[in-house]
Design a protein around this motif. Sequence first.
Motif, PDB file in Angstrom:
ATOM      1  N   PHE A 109     -92.219   6.487  71.332  1.00  0.00           N
ATOM      2  CA  PHE A 109     -90.746   6.754  71.642  1.00  0.00           C
ATOM      3  C   PHE A 109     -90.187   6.724  73.061  1.00  0.00           C
ATOM      4  O   PHE A 109     -90.862   7.319  73.937  1.00  0.00           O
ATOM      5  N   SER A 110     -88.992   6.214  73.049  1.00  0.00           N
ATOM      6  CA  SER A 110     -88.135   6.062  74.164  1.00  0.00           C
ATOM      7  C   SER A 110     -87.409   7.520  74.326  1.00  0.00           C
ATOM      8  O   SER A 110     -88.296   8.522  74.180  1.00  0.00           O
ATOM      9  N   TYR A 111     -86.349   7.328  75.073  1.00  0.00           N
ATOM     10  CA  TYR A 111     -85.858   8.826  75.519  1.00  0.00           C
ATOM     11  C   TYR A 111     -84.472   9.029  74.542  1.00  0.00           C
ATOM     12  O   TYR A 111     -83.961   7.926  74.240  1.00  0.00           O
ATOM     13  N   GLY A 112     -84.061  10.201  74.612  1.00  0.00           N
ATOM     14  CA  GLY A 112     -82.722  10.435  73.940  1.00  0.00           C
ATOM     15  C   GLY A 112     -82.502  10.613  72.506  1.00  0.00           C
ATOM     16  O   GLY A 112     -81.552  10.077  71.879  1.00  0.00           O
ATOM     17  N   ILE A 113     -83.712  10.647  71.539  1.00  0.00           N
ATOM     18  CA  ILE A 113     -83.824  10.262  70.307  1.00  0.00           C
ATOM     19  C   ILE A 113     -83.738  11.544  69.671  1.00  0.00           C
ATOM     20  O   ILE A 113     -84.248  12.612  69.896  1.00  0.00           O
ATOM     21  N   PHE A 114     -82.846  11.435  68.543  1.00  0.00           N
ATOM     22  CA  PHE A 114     -82.674  12.698  67.668  1.00  0.00           C
ATOM     23  C   PHE A 114     -83.369  12.288  66.332  1.00  0.00           C
ATOM     24  O   PHE A 114     -83.354  10.964  65.674  1.00  0.00           O
ATOM     25  N   ALA A 115     -84.404  13.203  65.964  1.00  0.00           N
ATOM     26  CA  ALA A 115     -85.080  13.072  64.940  1.00  0.00           C
ATOM     27  C   ALA A 115     -85.175  14.204  63.969  1.00  0.00           C
ATOM     28  O   ALA A 115     -85.764  15.258  64.420  1.00  0.00           O
ATOM     29  N   ASN A 116     -84.305  14.368  62.909  1.00  0.00           N
ATOM     30  CA  ASN A 116     -84.062  15.592  62.161  1.00  0.00           C
ATOM     31  C   ASN A 116     -85.116  15.972  60.942  1.00  0.00           C
ATOM     32  O   ASN A 116     -86.222  14.935  61.163  1.00  0.00           O
ATOM     33  N   ALA A 117     -85.171  17.065  60.475  1.00  0.00           N
ATOM     34  CA  ALA A 117     -86.061  17.513  59.515  1.00  0.00           C
ATOM     35  C   ALA A 117     -86.684  16.265  58.544  1.00  0.00           C
ATOM     36  O   ALA A 117     -85.835  15.960  57.839  1.00  0.00           O
ATOM     37  N   GLY A 118     -87.739  16.269  58.357  1.00  0.00           N
ATOM     38  CA  GLY A 118     -88.346  15.320  57.278  1.00  0.00           C
ATOM     39  C   GLY A 118     -88.502  13.975  57.839  1.00  0.00           C
ATOM     40  O   GLY A 118     -88.970  13.094  56.817  1.00  0.00           O
ATOM     41  N   VAL A 119     -88.107  13.727  58.998  1.00  0.00           N
ATOM     42  CA  VAL A 119     -88.326  12.229  59.459  1.00  0.00           C
ATOM     43  C   VAL A 119     -89.963  11.871  59.640  1.00  0.00           C
ATOM     44  O   VAL A 119     -90.463  12.626  59.915  1.00  0.00           O
ATOM     45  N   VAL A 120     -90.264  10.900  59.141  1.00  0.00           N
ATOM     46  CA  VAL A 120     -91.598  10.411  59.429  1.00  0.00           C
ATOM     47  C   VAL A 120     -91.695   9.122  60.202  1.00  0.00           C
ATOM     48  O   VAL A 120     -90.853   7.918  59.917  1.00  0.00           O
ATOM     49  N   VAL A 121     -92.599   8.971  61.268  1.00  0.00           N
ATOM     50  CA  VAL A 121     -92.484   7.755  62.041  1.00  0.00           C
ATOM     51  C   VAL A 121     -93.991   7.452  61.989  1.00  0.00           C
ATOM     52  O   VAL A 121     -94.723   8.186  62.574  1.00  0.00           O
ATOM     53  N   GLY A 122     -94.429   6.090  61.404  1.00  0.00           N
ATOM     54  CA  GLY A 122     -95.650   5.772  61.444  1.00  0.00           C
ATOM     55  C   GLY A 122     -96.290   5.311  62.660  1.00  0.00           C
ATOM     56  O   GLY A 122     -95.934   5.111  63.726  1.00  0.00           O
ATOM     57  N   SER A 123     -97.596   4.865  62.469  1.00  0.00           N
ATOM     58  CA  SER A 123     -98.528   4.388  63.483  1.00  0.00           C
ATOM     59  C   SER A 123     -98.133   3.168  64.146  1.00  0.00           C
ATOM     60  O   SER A 123     -97.839   2.251  63.437  1.00  0.00           O
TER      61      SER A 123
END
Length: 211
Positions: A109-123
């Motif tokens: 993850f870099s900077y200034g990222i918005f990740a709301n409820a339920g977001v999934v980011v994989g390996s």
Amino acid sequence: MNTNPIIIFGASGLGKAALEIFQSNNVVVYGFLDDDEKLHNTEINEVLVMGRTEDHGFLKLIGKKCDAFVAEDERDVRKKYFGMLNEKRKVMPANAIHAQAVISSNAYFSYGIFANAGVVVGSFAKVGQGCILQSNSVVDYEATLGEFVHVGAGSVVHAGATVEDNVFIGAGVTIAGPLTVGKGARIGAGSVVVEPVKAGATVFGNPAKPI
């Protein structure tokens, strides 16, 4: 997730969602800055809209007593604030990651990222600076998002896909496979992308075609 108090740039819908994220993580929000004077001295969930985004009296706190998060939907405005924070305050914006998001410990993850409820980011997925990941969106393993990419609610970026800088992905989109979506492309809501998308193109439909 940072623990320093936060100043949020932008008091619109995205700013309100960011406030909820920080509060869900027990991070203190110092206040909002917004250029709409009608909002000044009003409160959002007991957090004050303090003044304009260029108010030096508040900006001087960033990087010393608090961090900043940029909550602007408009990409060019978001970029402007990123540049200002980097140049004038020598800092990058904090991330706003909801407590109910699931982010692999191996993801970048870099900077200034918005990740709301339920977001999934994989390996081993990569998410560049300034990206917006709306509710229940998925960035699967080894997928790559460039800078300032918008991923709409419920969209899925499949494993191994590459989404270049400044791409807008509407709600409910599926990027079906290890495809490349070129810089500045736009993908309409509900589309299913089954072939590469050229830079600057706008595509829509199932399967997605240029419009």
